[in-house]
Design an enzyme around this catalytic site. Structure first.
Site, PDB file in Angstrom:
ATOM      1  N   ARG A  15       0.829  -1.204   0.000  1.00 31.21           N
ATOM      2  CA  ARG A  15       0.000   0.000   0.000  1.00 31.21           C
ATOM      3  C   ARG A  15       0.866   1.257   0.000  1.00 31.21           C
ATOM      4  O   ARG A  15       2.050   1.220   0.309  1.00 31.21           O
ATOM      5  CB  ARG A  15      -0.903   0.010   1.244  1.00 31.21           C
ATOM      6  CG  ARG A  15      -2.006  -1.014   1.231  1.00 31.21           C
ATOM      7  CD  ARG A  15      -2.751  -1.091   2.554  1.00 31.21           C
ATOM      8  NE  ARG A  15      -1.922  -1.712   3.598  1.00 31.21           N
ATOM      9  CZ  ARG A  15      -2.348  -1.961   4.832  1.00 31.21           C
ATOM     10  NH1 ARG A  15      -3.578  -1.612   5.193  1.00 31.21           N
ATOM     11  NH2 ARG A  15      -1.539  -2.522   5.721  1.00 31.21           N
ATOM     12  N   LYS A  75       1.644   1.791   7.548  1.00 31.55           N
ATOM     13  CA  LYS A  75       2.005   1.056   8.761  1.00 31.55           C
ATOM     14  C   LYS A  75       2.973   1.861   9.618  1.00 31.55           C
ATOM     15  O   LYS A  75       3.564   2.841   9.174  1.00 31.55           O
ATOM     16  CB  LYS A  75       2.614  -0.303   8.404  1.00 31.55           C
ATOM     17  CG  LYS A  75       1.632  -1.251   7.737  1.00 31.55           C
ATOM     18  CD  LYS A  75       0.410  -1.531   8.609  1.00 31.55           C
ATOM     19  CE  LYS A  75       0.726  -2.377   9.819  1.00 31.55           C
ATOM     20  NZ  LYS A  75      -0.460  -2.638  10.653  1.00 31.55           N
ATOM     21  N   TYR A  94      -1.219   3.992  10.765  1.00 27.72           N
ATOM     22  CA  TYR A  94      -1.565   2.961  11.743  1.00 27.72           C
ATOM     23  C   TYR A  94      -0.382   2.754  12.684  1.00 27.72           C
ATOM     24  O   TYR A  94       0.753   2.596  12.233  1.00 27.72           O
ATOM     25  CB  TYR A  94      -1.884   1.629  11.042  1.00 27.72           C
ATOM     26  CG  TYR A  94      -3.188   1.610  10.294  1.00 27.72           C
ATOM     27  CD1 TYR A  94      -4.402   1.775  10.949  1.00 27.72           C
ATOM     28  CD2 TYR A  94      -3.209   1.388   8.919  1.00 27.72           C
ATOM     29  CE1 TYR A  94      -5.603   1.747  10.261  1.00 27.72           C
ATOM     30  CE2 TYR A  94      -4.404   1.358   8.215  1.00 27.72           C
ATOM     31  CZ  TYR A  94      -5.601   1.535   8.890  1.00 27.72           C
ATOM     32  OH  TYR A  94      -6.784   1.505   8.198  1.00 27.72           O
ATOM     33  N   HIS A  96      -1.083   1.079  16.356  1.00 27.97           N
ATOM     34  CA  HIS A  96      -1.413  -0.046  17.253  1.00 27.97           C
ATOM     35  C   HIS A  96      -0.421  -0.121  18.415  1.00 27.97           C
ATOM     36  O   HIS A  96       0.196  -1.149  18.673  1.00 27.97           O
ATOM     37  CB  HIS A  96      -1.438  -1.366  16.468  1.00 27.97           C
ATOM     38  CG  HIS A  96      -2.488  -1.406  15.402  1.00 27.97           C
ATOM     39  ND1 HIS A  96      -3.828  -1.584  15.686  1.00 27.97           N
ATOM     40  CD2 HIS A  96      -2.400  -1.289  14.048  1.00 27.97           C
ATOM     41  CE1 HIS A  96      -4.524  -1.573  14.553  1.00 27.97           C
ATOM     42  NE2 HIS A  96      -3.676  -1.397  13.551  1.00 27.97           N
ATOM     43  N   GLU A 118      -6.186   4.137  13.654  1.00 34.47           N
ATOM     44  CA  GLU A 118      -7.073   3.156  14.279  1.00 34.47           C
ATOM     45  C   GLU A 118      -7.857   3.683  15.469  1.00 34.47           C
ATOM     46  O   GLU A 118      -8.855   3.079  15.874  1.00 34.47           O
ATOM     47  CB  GLU A 118      -6.284   1.902  14.703  1.00 34.47           C
ATOM     48  CG  GLU A 118      -5.331   2.082  15.864  1.00 34.47           C
ATOM     49  CD  GLU A 118      -3.963   2.561  15.444  1.00 34.47           C
ATOM     50  OE1 GLU A 118      -3.066   2.572  16.304  1.00 34.47           O
ATOM     51  OE2 GLU A 118      -3.781   2.923  14.260  1.00 34.47           O
ATOM     52  N   SER A 134     -10.693  -3.133   7.500  1.00 34.52           N
ATOM     53  CA  SER A 134     -11.367  -4.260   8.151  1.00 34.52           C
ATOM     54  C   SER A 134     -12.196  -5.042   7.134  1.00 34.52           C
ATOM     55  O   SER A 134     -12.287  -6.270   7.204  1.00 34.52           O
ATOM     56  CB  SER A 134     -12.261  -3.754   9.287  1.00 34.52           C
ATOM     57  OG  SER A 134     -11.491  -3.179  10.317  1.00 34.52           O
ATOM     58  N   VAL A 179     -14.722  -6.671  10.531  1.00 35.48           N
ATOM     59  CA  VAL A 179     -13.923  -7.810  10.081  1.00 35.48           C
ATOM     60  C   VAL A 179     -14.736  -9.089  10.148  1.00 35.48           C
ATOM     61  O   VAL A 179     -14.824  -9.855   9.179  1.00 35.48           O
ATOM     62  CB  VAL A 179     -12.637  -7.967  10.932  1.00 35.48           C
ATOM     63  CG1 VAL A 179     -11.932  -9.277  10.583  1.00 35.48           C
ATOM     64  CG2 VAL A 179     -11.697  -6.806  10.702  1.00 35.48           C
ATOM     65  N   ASP A 198     -20.524 -13.125  19.119  1.00 36.52           N
ATOM     66  CA  ASP A 198     -20.245 -11.822  19.705  1.00 36.52           C
ATOM     67  C   ASP A 198     -21.002 -11.719  21.027  1.00 36.52           C
ATOM     68  O   ASP A 198     -22.043 -12.371  21.203  1.00 36.52           O
ATOM     69  CB  ASP A 198     -20.674 -10.690  18.761  1.00 36.52           C
ATOM     70  CG  ASP A 198     -19.981  -9.376  19.074  1.00 36.52           C
ATOM     71  OD1 ASP A 198     -19.030  -9.021  18.353  1.00 36.52           O
ATOM     72  OD2 ASP A 198     -20.390  -8.705  20.042  1.00 36.52           O
ATOM     73  N   VAL A 267      -6.907 -12.153  12.918  1.00 37.73           N
ATOM     74  CA  VAL A 267      -6.851 -10.799  12.357  1.00 37.73           C
ATOM     75  C   VAL A 267      -6.564  -9.773  13.454  1.00 37.73           C
ATOM     76  O   VAL A 267      -6.084  -8.677  13.175  1.00 37.73           O
ATOM     77  CB  VAL A 267      -8.168 -10.463  11.630  1.00 37.73           C
ATOM     78  CG1 VAL A 267      -8.088  -9.112  10.936  1.00 37.73           C
ATOM     79  CG2 VAL A 267      -8.504 -11.544  10.597  1.00 37.73           C
ATOM     80  N   ILE A 269      -4.235  -9.745  15.440  1.00 37.39           N
ATOM     81  CA  ILE A 269      -2.814  -9.787  15.796  1.00 37.39           C
ATOM     82  C   ILE A 269      -2.200  -8.393  15.847  1.00 37.39           C
ATOM     83  O   ILE A 269      -1.238  -8.154  16.594  1.00 37.39           O
ATOM     84  CB  ILE A 269      -2.026 -10.705  14.818  1.00 37.39           C
ATOM     85  CG1 ILE A 269      -0.653 -11.075  15.390  1.00 37.39           C
ATOM     86  CG2 ILE A 269      -1.928 -10.074  13.436  1.00 37.39           C
ATOM     87  CD1 ILE A 269      -0.698 -11.898  16.648  1.00 37.39           C
ATOM     88  N   ASP A 270      -2.729  -7.432  15.077  1.00 35.57           N
ATOM     89  CA  ASP A 270      -2.242  -6.049  15.156  1.00 35.57           C
ATOM     90  C   ASP A 270      -2.345  -5.503  16.571  1.00 35.57           C
ATOM     91  O   ASP A 270      -1.552  -4.653  16.979  1.00 35.57           O
ATOM     92  CB  ASP A 270      -3.060  -5.143  14.232  1.00 35.57           C
ATOM     93  CG  ASP A 270      -2.491  -5.101  12.824  1.00 35.57           C
ATOM     94  OD1 ASP A 270      -1.311  -5.437  12.654  1.00 35.57           O
ATOM     95  OD2 ASP A 270      -3.231  -4.738  11.904  1.00 35.57           O
ATOM     96  N   VAL A 298      -0.595 -12.694  10.050  1.00 34.79           N
ATOM     97  CA  VAL A 298       0.078 -11.598   9.349  1.00 34.79           C
ATOM     98  C   VAL A 298      -0.444 -10.266   9.884  1.00 34.79           C
ATOM     99  O   VAL A 298      -1.658 -10.062   9.999  1.00 34.79           O
ATOM    100  CB  VAL A 298      -0.144 -11.709   7.832  1.00 34.79           C
ATOM    101  CG1 VAL A 298       0.420 -10.493   7.111  1.00 34.79           C
ATOM    102  CG2 VAL A 298       0.504 -12.982   7.300  1.00 34.79           C
ATOM    103  N   ASN A 300      -0.207  -7.246   8.598  1.00 34.65           N
ATOM    104  CA  ASN A 300      -0.683  -6.268   7.605  1.00 34.65           C
ATOM    105  C   ASN A 300      -1.373  -7.002   6.458  1.00 34.65           C
ATOM    106  O   ASN A 300      -0.978  -6.906   5.299  1.00 34.65           O
ATOM    107  CB  ASN A 300       0.459  -5.387   7.098  1.00 34.65           C
ATOM    108  CG  ASN A 300       1.580  -6.176   6.434  1.00 34.65           C
ATOM    109  OD1 ASN A 300       1.889  -7.298   6.812  1.00 34.65           O
ATOM    110  ND2 ASN A 300       2.189  -5.582   5.417  1.00 34.65           N
ATOM    111  N   ILE A 301      -2.417  -7.715   6.802  1.00 37.96           N
ATOM    112  CA  ILE A 301      -3.123  -8.539   5.817  1.00 37.96           C
ATOM    113  C   ILE A 301      -3.516  -7.748   4.564  1.00 37.96           C
ATOM    114  O   ILE A 301      -3.245  -8.182   3.441  1.00 37.96           O
ATOM    115  CB  ILE A 301      -4.354  -9.212   6.456  1.00 37.96           C
ATOM    116  CG1 ILE A 301      -3.910 -10.237   7.506  1.00 37.96           C
ATOM    117  CG2 ILE A 301      -5.215  -9.899   5.395  1.00 37.96           C
ATOM    118  CD1 ILE A 301      -5.056 -10.868   8.287  1.00 37.96           C
TER     119      ILE A 301
END
Length: 364
Positions: A15, A75, A94, A96, A118, A134, A179, A198, A267, A269-270, A298, A300-301
């Site tokens: 990106r 990132k 981003y 995180h 974020e 997402s 997501v 949820d 997802v 994991i960030d 990963v 940065n999917i």
């Protein structure tokens, strides 16, 4: 103002933080935009397209950081970029922070102004700069999970949607945010048996009217999570708590009991991951096996699909970029309280209230 757009150097990050249309808008406002050479290659944007829009193409990665007052990133800054950051420099991307004390300390020491995509939050609770990525990550979670379920990739040898007369795979999704919803919809469209979980009953009621019939909605608690995880062929973790580390919903003991060669895509994991056995991976080395379960974590999917992700992201970020460039970050935040929710660090101090609490606890 000089606005800098460096080439992303995180592993297989394709990106870029600005597109030519954004360059044109900034130039019209009277700003100088410096774009590193080949920064847009992974998104199908050639240097001449940036130049035509009014950007100055710069060969040096370091020079972008040395000269720019506002640095636009996708990132977080990588370790090799830390020493190029300047006190008071505004970095918009981003971060995180909750998932990494090392990154947080480095940015505090650099004394930058860190505005995080974020944590920007609308009054209704939505995160407008997280939503587009997402959507991408949710769909890719299913795409990658389906791939690693193939026996040649180490998986159980299952076709996600099955075929006539053969049972489809069972996909369990933890978290019904953007997501999770996109993942459930994608998996359902492929014919999988989908469980979306949820703790927010109101959210589940809303989704009941929009999701396909092969998506079963369940309230999540320890008991239901344990029951469904043990039956899952593909488990997708999609938990996000504003600015905080993701809660660990699946213990390593539970992972040990999962079906051999099942697949986990975390997802979250960030933000540290919502599954205890998760650890960050890269697009170069996306998976590892733990307790005979394949883990795809990963960080940065969406970076793998830059031609889609870049435009989806910059559509959302550009209005905020224009405000920061035009008025400076302080005045821009006074005018727009939504932008102010993105302020994480300022001149060596943690400014986001959630992050303050997190790092106060860790320092005790």
């Amino acid at each position: 103002m000089i606005v800098g757009v460096p080439k992303e150097i995180k592993d297989n990050e394709y990106r870029v933080s600005l597109v030519p249309a954004g360059v044109e808008e900034l130039v019209v406002q009277g700003h100088d935009v410096w774009v590193e050479a080949r920064a847009g290659e992974g998104s199908g944007i050639a240097d001449h397209m940036f130049k035509k829009a009014g950007a100055r193409i710069v060969q040096s990665h370091a020079l972008i950081f040395q000269k720019a007052e506002l640095v636009l990133k996708v990132k977080e800054p990588q370790p090799e970029e830390y020493h190029w950051l300047k006190p008071g420099q505004v970095v918009f991307g981003y971060f995180h922070f909750a998932a990494s004390r090392t990154l947080t300390q480095a940015m505090i020491q650099a004394r930058i102004v860190a505005i995080a995509y974020e944590t920007i939050r609308l009054p209704n609770g939505e995160h407008p700069l997280l939503i587009p990525m997402s959507e991408v990550a949710g769909k890719m979670a299913v795409q990658e999970g389906a791939k690693y379920l193939e026996r040649s990739m180490g998986g159980r040898g299952l076709l996600l949607g099955g075929v006539t007369g053969v049972q489809p795979a069972k996909v369990v999704v933890l978290g019904a945010g953007t997501v999770g919803t996109q993942a459930a919809r994608m998996a359902a469209s492929l014919g999988a048996q989908v469980i979306l979980m949820d703790h927010n009953l109101a959210r589940l009621r809303l989704l009941e009217t929009t999701l396909p019939e092969n998506v079963v909605l369940l309230v999540s608690n320890r008991s239901t999570i344990r029951e469904q995880v043990l039956e899952a062929d593909l488990l997708i973790g999609s938990i996000y708590v504003d600015a905080e580390k993701a809660p660990r919903l699946v213990s390593k003991e539970l992972v040990q009991q999962m079906k051999p060669r099942s697949v986990i895509v975390d997802v979250a994991i960030d933000q540290g991951g919502c599954i205890e056995t998760s650890r960050p991976t890269t697009h170069s080395h996306p998976v590892y096996e733990k307790f005979k379960v394949i883990h795809y974590c990963v960080t940065n999917i969406p970076g793998a699909v830059g031609m889609t992700s870049t435009y989806a992201l910059t559509n959302a970020t550009l209005p905020f970029v224009l405000k920061i460039a035009q008025d400076g970050y302080k005045v821009a935040m006074q005018k727009d309280p939504v932008l102010a929710t993105g302020l994480n660090l300022e001149w060596g101090e943690i400014k986001h209230p959630v992050l303050q609490k997190i790092f106060e606890k860790r320092s005790k």
